[in-house]
Design a protein around this motif. Structure first.
Motif, PDB file in Angstrom:
ATOM      1  N   SER A   1     -13.041   3.547   3.515  1.00 47.57           N
ATOM      2  CA  SER A   1     -13.019   4.986   3.795  1.00 47.57           C
ATOM      3  C   SER A   1     -11.763   5.435   4.529  1.00 47.57           C
ATOM      4  CB  SER A   1     -14.206   5.374   4.677  1.00 47.57           C
ATOM      5  OG  SER A   1     -15.406   5.057   4.065  1.00 47.57           O
ATOM      6  N   LYS A   2     -11.119   4.525   5.224  1.00 51.40           N
ATOM      7  CA  LYS A   2     -10.016   4.953   6.098  1.00 51.40           C
ATOM      8  C   LYS A   2      -8.678   4.680   5.419  1.00 51.40           C
ATOM      9  CE  LYS A   2     -13.239   6.046   8.940  1.00 51.40           C
ATOM     10  NZ  LYS A   2     -13.571   7.449   9.154  1.00 51.40           N
TER      11      LYS A   2
ATOM     12  N   CYS B   1     -16.206  -2.333  18.574  1.00 52.18           N
ATOM     13  CA  CYS B   1     -15.406  -1.528  17.668  1.00 52.18           C
ATOM     14  C   CYS B   1     -13.943  -1.832  17.979  1.00 52.18           C
ATOM     15  CB  CYS B   1     -15.727  -0.052  17.893  1.00 52.18           C
ATOM     16  SG  CYS B   1     -14.996   1.040  16.684  1.00 52.18           S
TER      17      CYS B   1
ATOM     18  N   THR C   1     -13.954  -1.098   5.989  1.00 56.22           N
ATOM     19  CA  THR C   1     -14.345   0.009   5.122  1.00 56.22           C
ATOM     20  C   THR C   1     -13.202   0.407   4.197  1.00 56.22           C
ATOM     21  OG1 THR C   1     -15.109   2.289   5.103  1.00 56.22           O
ATOM     22  CG2 THR C   1     -13.651   1.684   6.904  1.00 56.22           C
TER      23      THR C   1
ATOM     24  N   ARG D   1     -17.848   6.089  -0.656  1.00 55.26           N
ATOM     25  CA  ARG D   1     -18.748   5.345   0.229  1.00 55.26           C
ATOM     26  C   ARG D   1     -18.796   3.854  -0.079  1.00 55.26           C
ATOM     27  NH1 ARG D   1     -18.550   6.565   3.743  1.00 55.26           N
ATOM     28  NH2 ARG D   1     -20.525   6.206   4.758  1.00 55.26           N
TER      29      ARG D   1
ATOM     30  N   GLY E   1     -20.772   2.506   2.222  1.00 59.00           N
ATOM     31  CA  GLY E   1     -20.071   2.759   3.480  1.00 59.00           C
ATOM     32  C   GLY E   1     -20.447   1.654   4.450  1.00 59.00           C
ATOM     33  N   SER E   2     -19.567   1.414   5.419  1.00 56.30           N
ATOM     34  CA  SER E   2     -19.898   0.336   6.351  1.00 56.30           C
ATOM     35  C   SER E   2     -21.087   0.732   7.223  1.00 56.30           C
ATOM     36  CB  SER E   2     -18.685  -0.071   7.183  1.00 56.30           C
ATOM     37  OG  SER E   2     -18.151   1.043   7.833  1.00 56.30           O
ATOM     38  N   CYS E   3     -21.329   2.038   7.351  1.00 56.06           N
ATOM     39  CA  CYS E   3     -22.477   2.486   8.141  1.00 56.06           C
ATOM     40  C   CYS E   3     -23.785   1.892   7.620  1.00 56.06           C
ATOM     41  CB  CYS E   3     -22.583   4.009   8.101  1.00 56.06           C
ATOM     42  SG  CYS E   3     -21.369   4.785   9.138  1.00 56.06           S
TER      43      CYS E   3
ATOM     44  N   PHE F   1     -17.897   4.450  18.650  1.00 52.77           N
ATOM     45  CA  PHE F   1     -18.521   4.947  17.432  1.00 52.77           C
ATOM     46  C   PHE F   1     -20.042   4.955  17.631  1.00 52.77           C
ATOM     47  CE2 PHE F   1     -19.538   4.106  12.793  1.00 52.77           C
ATOM     48  CZ  PHE F   1     -19.178   5.371  12.381  1.00 52.77           C
TER      49      PHE F   1
ATOM     50  N   TYR G   1     -23.852   2.533  15.889  1.00 52.79           N
ATOM     51  CA  TYR G   1     -24.593   1.339  16.362  1.00 52.79           C
ATOM     52  C   TYR G   1     -25.739   1.783  17.268  1.00 52.79           C
ATOM     53  CZ  TYR G   1     -19.543   0.396  16.008  1.00 52.79           C
ATOM     54  OH  TYR G   1     -18.239   0.435  15.640  1.00 52.79           O
TER      55      TYR G   1
ATOM     56  N   ASN H   1     -12.893   3.374  18.151  1.00 54.09           N
ATOM     57  CA  ASN H   1     -12.932   4.804  17.888  1.00 54.09           C
ATOM     58  C   ASN H   1     -13.782   5.382  19.015  1.00 54.09           C
ATOM     59  OD1 ASN H   1     -13.426   7.364  16.958  1.00 54.09           O
ATOM     60  ND2 ASN H   1     -14.613   6.749  15.159  1.00 54.09           N
TER      61      ASN H   1
ATOM     62  N   ALA I   1     -12.970  -0.949  11.199  1.00 56.92           N
ATOM     63  CA  ALA I   1     -12.734   0.172  10.284  1.00 56.92           C
ATOM     64  C   ALA I   1     -11.265   0.598  10.276  1.00 56.92           C
ATOM     65  CB  ALA I   1     -13.618   1.355  10.679  1.00 56.92           C
ATOM     66  N   TYR I   2     -10.580   0.439  11.397  1.00 55.82           N
ATOM     67  CA  TYR I   2      -9.185   0.915  11.496  1.00 55.82           C
ATOM     68  C   TYR I   2      -8.192  -0.235  11.554  1.00 55.82           C
ATOM     69  CZ  TYR I   2     -11.578   5.246  12.339  1.00 55.82           C
ATOM     70  OH  TYR I   2     -12.401   6.329  12.188  1.00 55.82           O
TER      71      TYR I   2
ATOM     72  N   ASP J   1     -16.344  -4.225  14.360  1.00 54.41           N
ATOM     73  CA  ASP J   1     -16.153  -3.124  13.419  1.00 54.41           C
ATOM     74  C   ASP J   1     -14.652  -2.892  13.319  1.00 54.41           C
ATOM     75  OD1 ASP J   1     -15.869  -0.758  12.073  1.00 54.41           O
ATOM     76  OD2 ASP J   1     -17.376   0.338  13.237  1.00 54.41           O
TER      77      ASP J   1
HETATM   78  C1  PLP Z   1     -15.384   2.780  13.866  1.00 61.22           C
HETATM   79  C2  PLP Z   1     -15.943   3.216  12.555  1.00 61.22           C
HETATM   80  N1  PLP Z   1     -16.759   2.394  11.894  1.00 61.22           N
HETATM   81  C3  PLP Z   1     -17.304   2.744  10.720  1.00 61.22           C
HETATM   82  C4  PLP Z   1     -17.061   3.990  10.178  1.00 61.22           C
HETATM   83  C5  PLP Z   1     -17.795   4.384   8.949  1.00 61.22           C
HETATM   84  O1  PLP Z   1     -17.192   4.034   7.818  1.00 61.22           O
HETATM   85  P1  PLP Z   1     -17.885   4.156   6.414  1.00 61.22           P
HETATM   86  O2  PLP Z   1     -17.301   5.368   5.785  1.00 61.22           O
HETATM   87  O3  PLP Z   1     -17.477   2.909   5.732  1.00 61.22           O
HETATM   88  O4  PLP Z   1     -19.358   4.241   6.559  1.00 61.22           O
HETATM   89  C6  PLP Z   1     -16.220   4.878  10.823  1.00 61.22           C
HETATM   90  C7  PLP Z   1     -15.975   6.215  10.256  1.00 61.22           C
HETATM   91  O5  PLP Z   1     -15.632   7.157  10.896  1.00 61.22           O
HETATM   92  C8  PLP Z   1     -15.655   4.475  12.056  1.00 61.22           C
HETATM   93  O6  PLP Z   1     -14.887   5.325  12.744  1.00 61.22           O
END
Ligand code: PLP
Lengths: 437, 369
Positions: free
Chosen positions: B227-228, B164, B225, B236, B95-97, B121, B124, B168, B197-198, B195
């Motif tokens: 994940s989205k 971000c 990521t 993950r 996961g990017s987390c 988000f 961080y 988010n 992610a979206y 970031d």
């Molecule tokens: C802005 C942002 N970054 C990262 C993530 C986490 O993604 P990952 O599932 O890759 O850990 C999310 C997930 O909700 C997110 O909203």
């Protein structure tokens, strides 16, 4: 003025050490800038507690005493171990208030100590370990008169860490504009409020108008590991701006605590300026002064997504609990507990916090015992004799034996008033001793 | 005797642990519902793209006994081919987390700080705090990250700026010009971590092409990521892209073997022929957004959204109460108090059926006919 001063002492089970320890307390009070009267009360508190506790601890054990002088108060903390059998001595200290002659001196000692301190608190730390904390407050000067700011103008903004002068002024304004019970006690002497804020014991958001005049205030401080207690919002604006300032304060407050460790915020003294929709009403507590009693609303807000949990429940309050949870839209697995058939222990143990300022006594059970109903009754009597009107009892629903005490509470004149989610380890039922005037 | 609690550093003791939601069957039992629409995590309701599904189906169970590639070798080749870069410029994480954590470990030491927004988000800020690093939070302006204020927050000990983009939960984003201006004015004083992610939910020529921009600014790192958009949240997989030098630094503080074998093959496959999947997802998100904005407008509720598969709405009751009421009707939204938006919820944009269920639950929970 020095910062915080602190002295740690390990005292053997020997009454000869009470007097020198009291001298240390006196020196600490003087060095912390307290006047003679407070210093003397602190000295007395320390000496009496030590004399009393020396009678309670076991042979060969010691007493650990930590004395702390802060700007706003003096605190004595006593940590000790007491075997089950001698615990009765602690409780009877409160119980014996009503006894006239012939009581054992150690009980009288604890009683006296409680009388000299402004508040004290008995905690059970698990097993045979206990801690008593007693506090003596500094006397602050009466506040000089303040004038309400005039012609407040938008835009308003909030500040998180105002300076002491601003805090003092805001507290004085709040005391002028709102009934005393809605303010934290420290607002009566606004300098104390500034000291508490400086010490990090109370936090706030303060609203300013376009010309940097004080427009509003909201304060909070922790009341348990999971809960923050707030006061306000106090508004010094008029007309339609009031809602805007209230919203700024409420949002600022919630944003400030949103990523902190506490799970809930609550208040029993929120002002009528609370905006609808921010909090959930939990119920009412009764407050009596003189011959007048009023119902004060208790409001709460969860800071997190409720994960649900189990709650132990006695059949005596099952309807009350189910109704409360339904009103809160909270799901709980209600687990039945039976009335204690015969508690294994003879003597129960209650923890008590007495606060004269807030006219409040709070009771928590530490150990169940066959004499719980009698013990509760004795505590209530002793507390009432001290002139304290509001007596609350907290039942933690994470502990089956605690939940099972409902019958004893009802027999002792308490009624369940509300459920405070996450008020303790898990949810808590707040009981109040019914008062008739 | 030192209590266990006292052995932990102060910044860990003060940190509040994150409590994830319980599994669906448990929640359904608790709330007494027979179906649960999960609209709290911004997952892709369409699931993974077809090639990823096939890769998952073809994964031989026996392979579970073997360690995966320790540095996601094939996945990095696929990413390099996709973005026209060297595989050394990619680092895959659980996961990017997980990558956020590695970046902070790589570039921040005691006394350092990161800069990010107050309403963004949370990870961080969390990672910084539980690592003993100061998280400097810059207020949003008009519901968007404020480049000027963030620049001003970059003092000497600030090592990383987390942006971000899109944000988010507000859906706001910095366009090409805003990002370029920010990078130029920052002048390499700190790392900038975007970031994204979206990112794949957006199709706007003004959105910065970070993969290109990093060629001119070697202090720019980007993570994305699977994940989205790619619907692989359960496996993950996320990744970091930056200059070889920067990625090399982060790799040092990153635990190898953290991405599982199935995740690696599914993610690599997800990149193949993904155009239809992306188009279908964007269409679903757009329809859902239009539908919900209509619902909120009709109820007189303020809403906030932009890029990304989510929308925020301001609620007339506390968001944490509304969460419980919605759960009782089988719908799970995200409360926004934790994002410092008290009395707002965030809802993932998903299929029609879920959106209608949410709309009806919301009306019910707020007593609107
Ligand atoms: C802005 C942002 N970054 C990262 C993530 C986490 O993604 P990952 O599932 O890759 O850990 C999310 C997930 O909700 C997110 O909203």
């Amino acid at each position: 003025m020095p910062g915080e001063l602190s002295v740690l002492m390990e005292i053997p089970k020997d009454a000869a050490f009470a007097c020198p320890a009291a001298n240390v307390a006196q020196t600490l009070a003087e060095r912390s800038g307290f006047d003679r009267r407070e210093s003397y009360r602190f000295q007395l508190t320390v000496e009496e507690f030590i004399l009393c506790l020396i009678g309670v601890i076991q042979e060969g054990d010691g007493l650990r005493v930590i004395l702390t002088g802060k700007r706003h108060l003096l605190r004595a903390a006593f940590a000790f171990r007491a075997a089950e059998l001698s615990l009765g001595g602690l409780n009877s200290a409160v119980r014996d208030v009503v006894r006239s002659a012939g009581e054992p001196p150690r009980d009288l000692g604890l009683l006296l100590a409680a009388a000299s301190a402004d508040r004290y608190n008995l905690e059970h730390q698990g097993g045979d370990r206990f801690r008593i904390v007693a506090e003596v407050d500094r006397r602050y000067p009466e506040p000089p008169p303040v004038h309400a700011p005039q012609n407040l103008q938008p835009p308003y903004r909030i500040v998180r860490h105002p300076d002491a002068a601003r805090l003092t002024q805001a507290a004085a304004l709040a005391v002028n504009a709102y009934p005393a019970w809605q303010s934290p006690g420290c607002f009566q002497t606004p300098e104390k409020f500034a000291d508490l804020a400086d010490a990090g014991e109370i936090a706030c958001v303060l609203a300013l108008d376009a010309a940097e005049q004080t427009a509003g205030l909201l304060t909070w401080s922790p009341c348990s590991d999971q809960a923050l207690y707030f006061s306000g919002p106090f508004l010094f604006t008029s007309g339609t701006d009031r809602d805007d300032v209230a919203r700024l304060l409420l949002d600022g407050f919630l944003e400030a605590v949103a990523r902190e460790p506490h799970a809930i915020v609550l208040s029993v003294r929120a002002t009528a300026d609370l905006l609808p929709g921010y909090f959930e009403p939990l119920g009412f507590l009764q407050s009596c002064a003189g011959t007048v009693c009023e119902q004060r609303p208790v409001v709460f807000r969860h800071l997190r997504e409720d994960a649900g949990m189990a709650a132990w429940c006695s059949p005596r309050i099952e309807d009350f609990l189910r109704r409360s949870y339904a009103g809160l839209a909270m799901t709980r697995d209600i687990l039945p507990v039976e009335e204690p058939g015969g508690a294994a222990r003879r003597e129960s143990l209650l923890g008590a916090t007495l606060d004269r300022w807030r006219d409040l006594a709070e009771l928590r059970p530490f150990l169940d015992g066959q004499d719980m109903a009698a013990n509760l009754t004795a505590h209530v009597k002793a507390i009432r004799e001290k002139g304290i009107n509001t007596i609350l009892y907290y039942m933690d629903l994470s502990r089956p034996w605690d939940a099972a005490l409902a019958g004893d509470l009802i027999r002792s004149g308490f009624s369940p008033k509300l459920v405070l989610p996450y008020g303790g380890q898990s949810d808590m039922v707040v009981w109040q001793h019914d008062q008739t005037v | 005797m030192i209590r266990l609690f006292d052995r932990a550093p102060d910044y860990v003791r003060r940190f509040e642990r994150y409590v994830p939601s319980r599994p669906d069957p448990e929640l359904m039992r608790q709330y007494g519902v027979s179906h649960l629409y999960r609209l709290n995590n911004n997952e892709n309701a369409l699931g993974p793209p077809p090639a990823a599904r096939e890769a998952i189906a073809a994964f031989a169970p026996g392979r579970a006994a073997l360690y995966p590639s320790g540095d996601a070798y094939d996945l990095r080749q696929a990413l390099a081919a996709r973005f026209g870069k060297s595989p050394e410029q990619f680092l895959a994480g659980n996961g990017s987390c997980e990558v956020i954590s590695a970046i902070i470990r790589a570039f921040c030491g005691p006394g350092d700080a990161i800069v990010t927004a107050d309403k963004t988000f949370a990870v961080y800020e969390w990672v910084a705090k539980f690592s003993g690093i100061e998280a400097r939070l810059v207020p949003l302006v008009r519901q968007a990250l404020d480049p000027d204020a963030m620049l001003a927050a970059v003092t000497e000990n600030a090592k990383i700026v987390f942006v971000c983009n899109p944000n988010n939960p507000t859906g706001s984003w910095w366009d090409k010009a805003a990002l370029e201006r920010f990078l130029v004015r920052l002048g390499g004083r700190a790392l900038v971590v975007l970031d994204e992610a979206y990112r794949e939910f957006l199709d706007d020529p003004d959105f910065p092409d970070s993969m290109k921009i990093m060629e001119r600014h070697d202090n720019l790192l980007v993570f994305r990521t699977f994940s989205k958009m790619y619907g692989l949240a359960g496996l993950r997989v996320g990744y970091l892209c930056g200059s070889e030098e920067a990625v090399d630094m982060v790799r040092r503080t990153h635990i190898a073997y953290s991405v599982n074998a199935l995740g690696q093959v599914a993610a690599a496959a997800a990149l193949e022929n993904d155009a239809d999947h992306i188009a279908a997802t964007r269409a679903m998100v757009e329809d859902a957004g239009r539908f919900l904005r209509g619902v909120f407008d009709a109820m007189g509720l303020e809403h906030l959204g932009g890029a990304g598969n989510f929308i925020m709405v301001r609620t007339p009751v506390s968001d944490t109460l509304l969460y419980r009421r919605l759960m009782m009707k089988g719908v799970m939204a995200r409360t926004m108090t934790g994002f410092r938006y008290p009395n707002w919820i965030r809802v993932s944009l998903a299929r029609e059926e879920a959106m209608e269920a949410f709309a009806s639950a919301l009306r019910g929970a707020l007593d609107v006919p």
